[in-house]
Design an enzyme around this catalytic site. Structure first.
Site, PDB file in Angstrom:
ATOM      1  CG  ASN A 195      -3.140  -3.393  -3.715  1.00 26.35           C
ATOM      2  OD1 ASN A 195      -3.760  -3.122  -4.740  1.00 26.35           O
ATOM      3  ND2 ASN A 195      -1.929  -2.899  -3.478  1.00 26.35           N
ATOM      4  CE1 TYR A 197      -0.806  -8.887 -12.467  1.00 28.08           C
ATOM      5  CE2 TYR A 197      -2.348  -8.789 -14.306  1.00 28.08           C
ATOM      6  CZ  TYR A 197      -1.901  -8.304 -13.086  1.00 28.08           C
ATOM      7  OH  TYR A 197      -2.548  -7.251 -12.494  1.00 28.08           O
ATOM      8  CB  ALA A 255      -1.984 -18.516 -14.325  1.00 30.00           C
ATOM      9  CB  SER A 258      -6.241  -8.451 -13.250  1.00 28.08           C
ATOM     10  OG  SER A 258      -6.123  -7.979 -14.569  1.00 28.08           O
ATOM     11  CB  ALA A 277      -0.955  -0.016   1.192  1.00 31.41           C
TER      12      ALA A 277
HETATM   13  P1  NAP Z   1       2.188  -0.924  -8.301  1.00 24.38           P
HETATM   14  O1  NAP Z   1       2.081   0.536  -8.425  1.00 24.38           O
HETATM   15  O2  NAP Z   1       3.325  -1.632  -8.949  1.00 24.38           O
HETATM   16  O3  NAP Z   1       2.147  -1.295  -6.737  1.00 24.38           O
HETATM   17  C1  NAP Z   1       2.291  -2.614  -6.300  1.00 24.38           C
HETATM   18  C2  NAP Z   1       2.542  -2.616  -4.817  1.00 24.38           C
HETATM   19  O4  NAP Z   1       2.691  -3.981  -4.388  1.00 24.38           O
HETATM   20  C3  NAP Z   1       3.817  -1.883  -4.413  1.00 24.38           C
HETATM   21  O5  NAP Z   1       3.594  -1.145  -3.232  1.00 24.38           O
HETATM   22  C4  NAP Z   1       4.813  -3.026  -4.153  1.00 24.38           C
HETATM   23  O6  NAP Z   1       5.802  -2.693  -3.213  1.00 24.38           O
HETATM   24  C5  NAP Z   1       3.868  -4.089  -3.586  1.00 24.38           C
HETATM   25  N1  NAP Z   1       4.454  -5.431  -3.667  1.00 24.38           N
HETATM   26  C6  NAP Z   1       4.908  -6.087  -4.749  1.00 24.38           C
HETATM   27  N2  NAP Z   1       5.370  -7.284  -4.406  1.00 24.38           N
HETATM   28  C7  NAP Z   1       5.218  -7.401  -3.058  1.00 24.38           C
HETATM   29  C8  NAP Z   1       5.503  -8.419  -2.120  1.00 24.38           C
HETATM   30  N3  NAP Z   1       6.068  -9.563  -2.484  1.00 24.38           N
HETATM   31  N4  NAP Z   1       5.192  -8.208  -0.827  1.00 24.38           N
HETATM   32  C9  NAP Z   1       4.630  -7.032  -0.419  1.00 24.38           C
HETATM   33  N5  NAP Z   1       4.340  -6.037  -1.280  1.00 24.38           N
HETATM   34  C10 NAP Z   1       4.636  -6.220  -2.586  1.00 24.38           C
HETATM   35  O7  NAP Z   1       0.898  -1.654  -8.870  1.00 24.38           O
HETATM   36  P2  NAP Z   1      -0.670  -1.258  -8.891  1.00 24.38           P
HETATM   37  O8  NAP Z   1      -1.018  -0.978 -10.285  1.00 24.38           O
HETATM   38  O9  NAP Z   1      -0.998  -0.298  -7.823  1.00 24.38           O
HETATM   39  O10 NAP Z   1      -1.279  -2.707  -8.547  1.00 24.38           O
HETATM   40  C11 NAP Z   1      -1.951  -3.035  -7.340  1.00 24.38           C
HETATM   41  C12 NAP Z   1      -2.749  -4.312  -7.564  1.00 24.38           C
HETATM   42  O11 NAP Z   1      -3.720  -4.092  -8.598  1.00 24.38           O
HETATM   43  C13 NAP Z   1      -1.905  -5.500  -8.033  1.00 24.38           C
HETATM   44  O12 NAP Z   1      -2.376  -6.676  -7.450  1.00 24.38           O
HETATM   45  C14 NAP Z   1      -2.157  -5.529  -9.530  1.00 24.38           C
HETATM   46  O13 NAP Z   1      -1.956  -6.793 -10.082  1.00 24.38           O
HETATM   47  C15 NAP Z   1      -3.618  -5.106  -9.579  1.00 24.38           C
HETATM   48  N6  NAP Z   1      -4.046  -4.592 -10.876  1.00 24.38           N
HETATM   49  C16 NAP Z   1      -3.480  -3.470 -11.419  1.00 24.38           C
HETATM   50  C17 NAP Z   1      -3.927  -3.029 -12.660  1.00 24.38           C
HETATM   51  C18 NAP Z   1      -3.361  -1.803 -13.324  1.00 24.38           C
HETATM   52  O14 NAP Z   1      -3.725  -1.544 -14.484  1.00 24.38           O
HETATM   53  N7  NAP Z   1      -2.511  -1.032 -12.690  1.00 24.38           N
HETATM   54  C19 NAP Z   1      -4.924  -3.720 -13.337  1.00 24.38           C
HETATM   55  C20 NAP Z   1      -5.473  -4.858 -12.741  1.00 24.38           C
HETATM   56  C21 NAP Z   1      -5.037  -5.278 -11.512  1.00 24.38           C
HETATM   57  P3  NAP Z   1       7.392  -2.849  -3.544  1.00 24.38           P
HETATM   58  O15 NAP Z   1       7.689  -1.853  -4.600  1.00 24.38           O
HETATM   59  O16 NAP Z   1       8.055  -2.583  -2.255  1.00 24.38           O
HETATM   60  O17 NAP Z   1       7.579  -4.246  -4.018  1.00 24.38           O
END
Ligand code: NAP
Length: 244
Positions: free
Chosen positions: A87, A152, A154, A139, A10
């Site tokens: 998330n 992703y 899957a 997603s 977050a």
């Molecule tokens: P983002 O900006 O890349 O943020 C992802 C967050 O997850 C970052 O704070 C990251 O922290 C954290 N994270 C990653 N791996 C981790 C781990 N192993 N343990 C704890 N924290 C971890 O991505 P976002 O777009 O906000 O995505 C949030 C969620 O929405 C994800 O599940 C993504 O798949 C989903 N989603 C996004 C989209 C889109 O278009 N953006 C669409 C569909 C679904 P670190 O940098 O410290 O790793």
């Protein structure tokens, strides 16, 4: 007493907006971060300015031990978790032909196993209090599939099965489990895409705009509120009509 919401990953993007939106709604917030950075400090400050508590826990959601430790710390701090938002997520996109086994495993481990690891450690407390909301971030590609994202999609399809199964297991204890399936949302995850690719995606969205983290956070807020008390096991798309 304020409700307590725990949001993984977050410090930025969708997770950060969910944390701020639930804080505005009067929840005390626990946020998980993996990497200590400036974004974490800014997010914590923004939440505390809303006159609620913000507790931060470090850990990698793909590690069961980290999740055990994080949940223990939150329970020691707040005594309960009312709302869990799974998330945290990553991508490692490439065609299957070029995908290394470690790229497949890493995405499944964070997105799907991570959802299990966190939920498994939170659920005993929710069962005891006979109350809880779990919202998993899936997603649209978990529903439709997408070339270059076998790992992703899957993981995100797995989250859908997980959500529906758990919803059936815990409904009798008044724990509601739903998922949100965002379409294309403007965050760090999607900023790597080239402008022409973004334009092509835009053409497939009936509402003719890319989504914002707030679009997703609004639905999470609804799913964590009393207004959604008769909804469980559902997958709500937030995609501007991309997948009708
Ligand atoms: P983002 O900006 O890349 O943020 C992802 C967050 O997850 C970052 O704070 C990251 O922290 C954290 N994270 C990653 N791996 C981790 C781990 N192993 N343990 C704890 N924290 C971890 O991505 P976002 O777009 O906000 O995505 C949030 C969620 O929405 C994800 O599940 C993504 O798949 C989903 N989603 C996004 C989209 C889109 O278009 N953006 C669409 C569909 C679904 P670190 O940098 O410290 O790793």
């Amino acid at each position: 007493m304020n409700k307590v919401a725990f949001i993984t990953g977050a410090t930025r993007g969708i997770g950060k907006q969910i944390a701020i939106t639930l804080a505005k709604n009067g929840c005390d917030i626990a946020i998980n971060y993996r990497t200590q950075n400036e974004e974490l400090e800014t997010t914590k400050k923004e939440i505390e300015e809303l006159n609620v508590k913000c507790f931060t826990v470090q850990g990698d959601v793909s590690s069961f031990e980290d999740c055990e430790k994080m949940i223990k710390e939150i329970i020691e701090e707040f005594g309960k978790i009312d709302i869990l938002v799974n998330n945290a997520g990553i991508t490692k996109d490439t065609l299957l032909m070029r995908m290394k086994p470690e790229d497949f495993e890493a995405v499944i481990d964070v997105n799907l196993v991570g959802t299990f690891n966190v939920t498994k450690n939170v659920i005993p407390y929710m069962l005891k209090q006979k109350n809880g909301r779990i919202i998993n971030i899936s997603s649209v590609v978990g529903i439709s599939g997408n070339a270059g994202q076998t790992n992703y999609s899957a993981s995100k399809a797995g989250i859908i099965g997980f959500t529906k199964s758990l919803a059936k297991e815990v409904a009798s204890r008044n724990i509601l489990v739903n998922a949100v399936a965002p379409g294309f949302i403007e965050t760090k995850m999607t900023e790597i895409l080239k402008d022409d690719v973004k334009e092509e995606i835009n053409k497939t969205i009936p509402l003719k705009r890319i989504g914002t983290p707030q679009d997703v956070a609004n639905v999470v807020k609804f799913l964590s509120s009393e207004d959604s008390s008769y909804i469980t096991g559902q997958i709500i798309k937030v995609d501007g009509g991309m997948l009708i």
